[in-house]
Every structure is written in C-alpha cells, then in structure tokens.
Write a protein that holds these residues in place. Structure first.
Motif, mmCIF file in Angstrom:
data_model
loop_
_atom_site.group_PDB
_atom_site.id
_atom_site.type_symbol
_atom_site.label_atom_id
_atom_site.label_comp_id
_atom_site.label_asym_id
_atom_site.label_seq_id
_atom_site.Cartn_x
_atom_site.Cartn_y
_atom_site.Cartn_z
ATOM 1 N N LEU A 4 40.191 43.841 23.226
ATOM 2 C CA LEU A 4 41.550 43.242 23.490
ATOM 3 C C LEU A 4 42.255 43.727 25.077
ATOM 4 O O LEU A 4 42.705 43.132 25.534
ATOM 5 C CB LEU A 4 42.442 43.556 22.490
ATOM 6 C CG LEU A 4 43.874 42.806 22.371
ATOM 7 C CD1 LEU A 4 43.368 41.364 21.983
ATOM 8 C CD2 LEU A 4 44.537 43.333 21.137
ATOM 9 N N ASP A 5 41.749 44.854 25.363
ATOM 10 C CA ASP A 5 42.271 45.604 26.554
ATOM 11 C C ASP A 5 41.374 44.590 27.688
ATOM 12 O O ASP A 5 42.008 44.342 28.682
ATOM 13 C CB ASP A 5 41.955 47.052 26.735
ATOM 14 C CG ASP A 5 42.698 47.967 25.862
ATOM 15 O OD1 ASP A 5 44.108 47.347 25.293
ATOM 16 O OD2 ASP A 5 42.112 48.925 25.434
ATOM 17 N N LYS A 6 40.164 44.550 27.547
ATOM 18 C CA LYS A 6 39.295 43.772 28.463
ATOM 19 C C LYS A 6 39.722 42.326 28.557
ATOM 20 O O LYS A 6 40.132 41.757 29.680
ATOM 21 C CB LYS A 6 37.732 43.748 28.095
ATOM 22 C CG LYS A 6 37.303 45.154 28.191
ATOM 23 C CD LYS A 6 35.642 45.043 27.822
ATOM 24 C CE LYS A 6 35.354 46.541 28.077
ATOM 25 N NZ LYS A 6 33.749 46.267 27.520
ATOM 26 N N ILE A 7 40.242 41.835 27.563
ATOM 27 C CA ILE A 7 40.511 40.233 27.594
ATOM 28 C C ILE A 7 41.797 40.326 28.247
ATOM 29 O O ILE A 7 42.301 39.556 29.209
ATOM 30 C CB ILE A 7 40.880 39.811 25.952
ATOM 31 C CG1 ILE A 7 39.321 39.485 25.422
ATOM 32 C CG2 ILE A 7 41.511 38.500 26.389
ATOM 33 C CD1 ILE A 7 39.141 39.069 24.078
ATOM 34 N N GLY A 8 42.937 41.325 27.980
ATOM 35 C CA GLY A 8 44.351 41.364 28.695
ATOM 36 C C GLY A 8 44.124 41.608 29.918
ATOM 37 O O GLY A 8 44.578 40.798 30.911
ATOM 38 N N SER A 13 44.563 39.254 35.351
ATOM 39 C CA SER A 13 43.973 39.294 36.692
ATOM 40 C C SER A 13 44.075 37.823 37.095
ATOM 41 O O SER A 13 44.152 37.599 38.452
ATOM 42 C CB SER A 13 42.417 39.855 36.904
ATOM 43 O OG SER A 13 42.636 41.210 36.352
ATOM 44 N N VAL A 14 43.535 36.972 36.133
ATOM 45 C CA VAL A 14 43.388 35.580 36.795
ATOM 46 C C VAL A 14 44.649 34.854 36.811
ATOM 47 O O VAL A 14 44.845 34.158 37.992
ATOM 48 C CB VAL A 14 42.569 34.678 35.415
ATOM 49 C CG1 VAL A 14 42.835 33.450 35.678
ATOM 50 C CG2 VAL A 14 41.312 35.248 35.401
ATOM 51 N N ILE A 15 45.640 35.152 36.137
ATOM 52 C CA ILE A 15 47.136 34.649 36.350
ATOM 53 C C ILE A 15 47.732 35.109 37.974
ATOM 54 O O ILE A 15 48.054 34.420 38.472
ATOM 55 C CB ILE A 15 47.874 35.275 35.054
ATOM 56 C CG1 ILE A 15 47.642 34.469 33.934
ATOM 57 C CG2 ILE A 15 49.496 34.893 35.581
ATOM 58 C CD1 ILE A 15 48.432 34.873 32.507
ATOM 59 N N VAL A 59 52.416 35.216 23.352
ATOM 60 C CA VAL A 59 51.123 36.006 23.469
ATOM 61 C C VAL A 59 50.844 36.669 24.486
ATOM 62 O O VAL A 59 50.371 37.896 24.188
ATOM 63 C CB VAL A 59 49.725 34.857 23.244
ATOM 64 C CG1 VAL A 59 48.564 35.347 23.346
ATOM 65 C CG2 VAL A 59 50.074 34.362 21.821
ATOM 66 N N PHE A 60 51.028 36.380 25.666
ATOM 67 C CA PHE A 60 50.917 37.142 26.933
ATOM 68 C C PHE A 60 51.841 38.259 26.892
ATOM 69 O O PHE A 60 51.479 39.485 27.468
ATOM 70 C CB PHE A 60 51.067 36.035 28.213
ATOM 71 C CG PHE A 60 50.036 35.582 28.612
ATOM 72 C CD1 PHE A 60 48.625 35.670 28.038
ATOM 73 C CD2 PHE A 60 50.025 34.265 29.526
ATOM 74 C CE1 PHE A 60 47.661 34.948 28.533
ATOM 75 C CE2 PHE A 60 49.226 33.719 29.749
ATOM 76 C CZ PHE A 60 47.789 33.678 29.259
ATOM 77 N N VAL A 61 53.378 38.020 26.139
ATOM 78 C CA VAL A 61 54.099 39.239 26.315
ATOM 79 C C VAL A 61 53.596 40.276 25.196
ATOM 80 O O VAL A 61 53.630 41.523 25.733
ATOM 81 C CB VAL A 61 55.453 38.821 26.060
ATOM 82 C CG1 VAL A 61 56.390 39.992 25.579
ATOM 83 C CG2 VAL A 61 56.134 37.893 27.212
ATOM 84 N N LEU A 62 53.169 39.748 23.940
ATOM 85 C CA LEU A 62 52.685 40.811 23.171
ATOM 86 C C LEU A 62 51.410 41.616 23.672
ATOM 87 O O LEU A 62 51.212 42.731 23.540
ATOM 88 C CB LEU A 62 52.235 40.128 21.815
ATOM 89 C CG LEU A 62 53.499 39.623 21.330
ATOM 90 C CD1 LEU A 62 52.950 38.866 20.091
ATOM 91 C CD2 LEU A 62 54.476 40.719 20.740
#
Length: 77
Positions: A4-8, A13-15, A59-62
């Motif tokens: 989950l940390d890697k996905i975040g 990074s993409v954003i 979802v991004f905030v959480l």
C-alpha cells in the motif's frame, strides 16, 4: 515497504509529475489555460464526473494520511 505504501508513492509521484508537466507547458505558452479551466469546470459541474472526482479525492486523502502517519515499516531496530 508495504504494498500500500508503494502504491501510494507511485500514485502521488505520477500526480506530481503530471501537474508539473502541465504547469511547465502552460507557463511556456504551449498549452492554453482555457483548456485546463474548461476541463476543471467540467469535472466540477458534471454530476457523474464530480462524484467520481470526489471519490478519488477521498481515497487519495486517506492514502496520504496512511502514508504520512502510519508508516511503521521504515523504523529499524
């Protein structure tokens, strides 16, 4: 690092990359600001798109809060 940390990390990074590229292109004059403003206006005013944007934002905030405050994988003993 947990999955989950890697996905975040990848998502944020993409954003940041996309926002930086859009800002650079707009400042250079290769992209009209009216196109960006129209896209944001459609995203906010359209009923279905605004709900999707709101859901993705939550979802991004959480995910951001989880990555900031609950990252215990980086602590070494």
């Amino acid at each position: 690092m947990k999955i989950l940390d890697k996905i975040g990390l990848v998502l944020f990074s993409v954003i940041i990359l996309v926002v930086s590229l859009l800002a650079g292109i707009a400042i250079a004059g290769w992209l009209e600001l009216n196109l960006i403003i129209d896209a944001i206006e459609i995203g906010v005013t359209h009923e279905i798109i605004s709900k999707v944007v709101l859901g993705v934002s939550v979802v991004f905030v959480l995910l951001a809060l989880k990555c900031i405050f609950f990252n215990l994988g980086g602590i070494h003993k």
